[in-house]
Design an enzyme around this catalytic site. Sequence first.
Site, PDB file in Angstrom:
ATOM      1  N   ASP A  43     -10.275   1.863  -3.859  1.00 37.76           N
ATOM      2  CA  ASP A  43      -9.173   1.757  -2.907  1.00 37.76           C
ATOM      3  C   ASP A  43      -8.359   3.050  -2.974  1.00 37.76           C
ATOM      4  OD1 ASP A  43      -7.183   0.737  -1.142  1.00 37.76           O
ATOM      5  OD2 ASP A  43      -7.502  -1.283  -1.890  1.00 37.76           O
ATOM      6  N   ASN A  81     -10.551   5.174   2.431  1.00 37.23           N
ATOM      7  CA  ASN A  81      -9.541   5.109   1.379  1.00 37.23           C
ATOM      8  C   ASN A  81      -9.686   6.314   0.455  1.00 37.23           C
ATOM      9  OD1 ASN A  81      -7.503   2.970   1.067  1.00 37.23           O
ATOM     10  ND2 ASN A  81      -9.223   1.567   1.341  1.00 37.23           N
ATOM     11  N   GLU A 131       0.828  -1.208   0.000  1.00 37.40           N
ATOM     12  CA  GLU A 131       0.000   0.000   0.000  1.00 37.40           C
ATOM     13  C   GLU A 131       0.865   1.263   0.000  1.00 37.40           C
ATOM     14  OE1 GLU A 131      -2.582   1.632  -0.257  1.00 37.40           O
ATOM     15  OE2 GLU A 131      -4.350   0.365  -0.018  1.00 37.40           O
TER      16      GLU A 131
END
Length: 290
Positions: free
Chosen positions: A205, A153, A19
Amino acid sequence: MTATFKAERIASPGCTIAECPVWSARENCVYWVDIPEKRLFRLDVAYGHLRSWALSVKVGAFAISDGGGFIAATEKGFAHLALEEEQALFTFGAGPDLPPGWRMNDGACDRQGRFWAGSISPTPAEADQWGALFSIGQEGQVVVRGGAFRVQNGLAWSPDGRRLYVSDSHISNVHVTRYDFDPETGACSNGQPFADHALLGGRPDGAAMDSDGCYWIAASDSGRLLRLTPEGRIDAVIEVDVPNPTNLCFGGADLSTAYITSLRREGVGGGDLFAVTLPFQGLAEPCYQP
């Protein structure tokens, strides 16, 4: 007609949930984290040299600090992160105080250099487990920004800093919302739906903004990242060969290369870093202003 681009795998470190790719122009490197495995990675894109550091806590997101090192969103709240040759050192104490098992998730800096991140429960599907947004600004002041998120997100700001985008990835609360944003105070108002699950074809996301004011979002489960115009129209797609891209940043000399993280899912792969050169230019992301 929607333009389609194919990203190539440039590193395979075997991450579980890779991430928050962060581009360092000074080093010509891209950084990212593996959240559950508590590791931070750095790839020198010119020479392909990859190294990593073990972290003492889970880090959901981070950004370069103008004072050196990084500002990080962790399971212990906001923290300063310094990388030394053999270890990563955290300085805690800013807050917010999170319940046991909670952590910070996605984060990014606004155009004024405040760092924002949302909190997430270990059991986000439970009825009362709502996270919120927080920011940390100069002199380490933490402000509760509110909101109600299962899995926050997609934080990104328009080029002029007057629009804030944020998403929720949880299947029970999937959406992308755009707010009017006051650059001086950080206040958000007039939230409007910007994109939904049906439009994206996957759960929203991580996200990034380009110089045209278009919002790029990783559509998890679809193997795609999408460019949405300010009107919410999809006009470009990046494809990766795994189902779950998680986030992207723009890098390279002219900020036209997208670096893309992904998570690993049993049976279908992932956890790799991808890159693709685009006919679009990203924005130089602001550093945190401590």
